[in-house]
Design a protein around this motif. Structure first.
Motif, mmCIF file in Angstrom:
data_model
loop_
_atom_site.group_PDB
_atom_site.id
_atom_site.type_symbol
_atom_site.label_atom_id
_atom_site.label_comp_id
_atom_site.label_asym_id
_atom_site.label_seq_id
_atom_site.Cartn_x
_atom_site.Cartn_y
_atom_site.Cartn_z
ATOM 1 N N VAL A 71 14.006 -25.964 14.743
ATOM 2 C CA VAL A 71 15.224 -25.398 15.322
ATOM 3 C C VAL A 71 15.966 -26.510 16.065
ATOM 4 N N ILE A 72 17.248 -26.646 15.785
ATOM 5 C CA ILE A 72 18.048 -27.667 16.462
ATOM 6 C C ILE A 72 19.228 -26.945 17.109
ATOM 7 N N ALA A 73 19.271 -26.999 18.444
ATOM 8 C CA ALA A 73 20.268 -26.198 19.171
ATOM 9 C C ALA A 73 21.273 -27.103 19.869
ATOM 10 N N GLU A 74 22.544 -26.906 19.528
ATOM 11 C CA GLU A 74 23.618 -27.734 20.075
ATOM 12 C C GLU A 74 23.881 -27.395 21.546
ATOM 13 N N GLN A 75 24.479 -28.356 22.246
ATOM 14 C CA GLN A 75 24.662 -28.251 23.696
ATOM 15 C C GLN A 75 25.864 -27.371 24.080
ATOM 16 N N GLY A 76 25.942 -26.215 23.451
ATOM 17 C CA GLY A 76 26.898 -25.199 23.880
ATOM 18 C C GLY A 76 26.094 -23.969 24.251
ATOM 19 N N ASN A 153 31.144 -19.013 15.789
ATOM 20 C CA ASN A 153 32.599 -19.049 15.930
ATOM 21 C C ASN A 153 32.990 -18.144 17.101
ATOM 22 N N ASN A 154 33.306 -18.772 18.224
ATOM 23 C CA ASN A 154 33.746 -18.002 19.403
ATOM 24 C C ASN A 154 35.071 -18.568 19.931
ATOM 25 N N ASP A 155 35.842 -19.153 19.030
ATOM 26 C CA ASP A 155 37.203 -19.608 19.345
ATOM 27 C C ASP A 155 37.250 -20.669 20.435
ATOM 28 N N GLY A 156 36.344 -21.637 20.357
ATOM 29 C CA GLY A 156 36.486 -22.776 21.268
ATOM 30 C C GLY A 156 35.277 -23.053 22.125
ATOM 31 N N TYR A 157 35.548 -23.722 23.244
ATOM 32 C CA TYR A 157 34.496 -24.258 24.124
ATOM 33 C C TYR A 157 34.038 -23.204 25.132
ATOM 34 N N THR A 158 33.240 -22.261 24.676
ATOM 35 C CA THR A 158 32.852 -21.149 25.556
ATOM 36 C C THR A 158 32.046 -21.624 26.762
ATOM 37 N N VAL A 159 31.126 -22.581 26.554
ATOM 38 C CA VAL A 159 30.331 -23.059 27.677
ATOM 39 C C VAL A 159 31.240 -23.660 28.752
ATOM 40 N N GLU A 160 32.290 -24.331 28.324
ATOM 41 C CA GLU A 160 33.236 -24.922 29.280
ATOM 42 C C GLU A 160 34.096 -23.840 29.935
ATOM 43 N N ARG A 161 34.463 -22.829 29.175
ATOM 44 C CA ARG A 161 35.245 -21.715 29.759
ATOM 45 C C ARG A 161 34.475 -21.082 30.906
ATOM 46 N N ALA A 162 33.127 -20.992 30.731
ATOM 47 C CA ALA A 162 32.300 -20.344 31.757
ATOM 48 C C ALA A 162 32.321 -21.149 33.051
ATOM 49 N N ILE A 163 32.513 -22.471 32.932
ATOM 50 C CA ILE A 163 32.446 -23.344 34.119
ATOM 51 C C ILE A 163 33.818 -23.518 34.757
ATOM 52 N N ASN A 171 40.308 -25.804 26.528
ATOM 53 C CA ASN A 171 39.082 -25.209 25.990
ATOM 54 C C ASN A 171 39.308 -24.515 24.646
ATOM 55 N N ASP A 172 40.545 -24.607 24.156
ATOM 56 C CA ASP A 172 40.849 -24.045 22.836
ATOM 57 C C ASP A 172 40.650 -25.118 21.767
ATOM 58 N N THR A 222 31.002 -14.371 17.868
ATOM 59 C CA THR A 222 30.692 -13.769 19.170
ATOM 60 C C THR A 222 31.939 -13.894 20.043
ATOM 61 N N GLY A 223 31.955 -13.141 21.137
ATOM 62 C CA GLY A 223 33.144 -13.091 21.988
ATOM 63 C C GLY A 223 33.408 -14.420 22.682
ATOM 64 N N MET A 224 34.670 -14.666 22.945
ATOM 65 C CA MET A 224 35.113 -15.924 23.558
ATOM 66 C C MET A 224 34.469 -16.193 24.934
ATOM 67 N N ASP A 225 34.147 -15.126 25.661
ATOM 68 C CA ASP A 225 33.573 -15.293 27.005
ATOM 69 C C ASP A 225 32.107 -14.856 27.068
ATOM 70 N N ASP A 226 31.522 -14.590 25.937
ATOM 71 C CA ASP A 226 30.140 -14.098 25.921
ATOM 72 C C ASP A 226 29.187 -15.293 26.012
ATOM 73 N N VAL A 227 28.323 -15.283 27.028
ATOM 74 C CA VAL A 227 27.378 -16.400 27.219
ATOM 75 C C VAL A 227 25.978 -15.845 27.475
ATOM 76 N N PRO A 228 24.938 -16.640 27.188
ATOM 77 C CA PRO A 228 23.583 -16.203 27.519
ATOM 78 C C PRO A 228 23.412 -16.100 29.042
ATOM 79 N N GLU A 229 22.464 -15.272 29.449
ATOM 80 C CA GLU A 229 22.226 -15.009 30.874
ATOM 81 C C GLU A 229 22.007 -16.304 31.672
ATOM 82 N N LEU A 230 21.203 -17.221 31.116
ATOM 83 C CA LEU A 230 20.918 -18.471 31.843
ATOM 84 C C LEU A 230 22.210 -19.245 32.117
ATOM 85 N N LEU A 231 23.071 -19.339 31.111
ATOM 86 C CA LEU A 231 24.329 -20.079 31.283
ATOM 87 C C LEU A 231 25.226 -19.367 32.289
#
Ligand SMILES: Cc1ncc(C[n+]2csc(CCOP(=O)(O)OP(=O)(O)O)c2C)c(N)n1
Ligand SMILES: [Mg+2]
Length: 246
Positions: A71-76, A153-163, A171-172, A222-231
């Motif tokens: 499994v290789i998981a990208e830093q998003g 596909n969540n329309d951009g940089y969701t991890v950055e949107r969260a921050i 972030n688009d 997935t939704g543009m603002d949907d993030v895992p609990e840890l994030l």
């Protein structure tokens, strides 16, 4: 220690020696591990026909992972969603949270698969990161490798949107026709699938498990603002720190 260096001592040996020293100095281990935290309550089952959530997506990917999967998981969101999952013994997990340089994982998939063709690569990558290094898809196919690629596909940089800047233009990203990308980049025989609900994801993953003779490319929505609990929790802390510094 005490101004002296001890080179090339294996960590296990160093820990034994230090434990012995602490025991002799203080008459017993100075530290006992805290009790394990209670297991979190399991989430309610997802509606098979409802929108695909990150919570469901990463749990489903962990369930799909087998002992011969790399499994290789990208830093998003992918990394934060997968690093809390339990994978079966034998499964391998590649990520790079230290440098966090997005786009790393697609060529990392190529390298991991070339290094060991007996394992099945499972790449979990966001749309923003994929736009950095996606051209290596063609090299992966040219080398006869047959990984499973799940593109979020969540329309951009969701991890950055969260921050910072949930609706900021930076972030688009440009909306790509992802399902056309494998063929455009030299993988005409890729099996291209899409999933926007838990039921569609389950069907796509069943097909991916059976299809081992070619690349399987699954675009999940997935939704543009949907993030895992840890994030979610990490982002709250980073936001608070940034506001304190302002
Ligand atoms: C080379 C590089 N550029 C920019 C960043 C900052 N950065 C970290 S995560 C991220 C966005 C990732 O977006 P995506 O791959 O779509 O993942 P998502 O969180 O949306 O699932 C960016 C721009 C970085 N870490 N590395
Ligand atoms: Mg994204």
């Amino acid at each position: 220690m005490d101004g002296k260096g001890f080179d090339e001592v294996p960590l296990a040996t160093a820990l034994d020696v230090l434990t012995d020293l602490v025991t002799r100095r203080f008459g017993g281990p100075a530290w006992t591990p805290p009790p394990a935290p209670a297991a979190p309550a399991s989430p309610p089952p997802a509606d098979p026909a409802g929108p695909l959530t990150q919570q469901h997506l990463w749990a489903a990917m962990a369930t799909w992972t087998g002992q011969d999967t790399t499994v290789i998981a990208e830093q998003g969101t992918a990394f934060f969603g997968m690093c809390t999952q339990t994978l079966p013994a034998g499964a391998k997990f590649i990520a790079q949270p230290l440098w966090g340089s997005i786009g790393y994982t697609l060529p990392a998939l190529l390298g991991a698969q070339l290094a060991d063709r007996s394992r099945r690569g499972l790449l979990l990558i966001g749309d923003g990161s994929a736009q950095m290094t996606i051209q290596e898809l063609g090299t992966i196919a040219r080398q006869g490798l047959t990984p499973v690629i799940v593109l979020v596909n969540n329309d951009g940089y969701t991890v950055e949107r969260a921050i910072h800047g949930p609706r900021a233009a930076y972030n688009d990203i440009a909306a790509w026709n992802w399902q056309a990308v494998p063929a455009a980049l030299g993988v005409p025989d890729a099996l291209v699938l899409g999933a926007a609900t838990p039921a569609e994801l389950a069907a796509a993953l069943r097909t991916a498990g059976r299809t081992t003779d070619r690349m399987v490319f699954i675009e999940v929505r997935t939704g543009m603002d949907d993030v895992p609990e840890l994030l979610h929790r990490l982002a709250q802390n980073v936001r608070a720190r940034n506001e304190g510094e302002a």
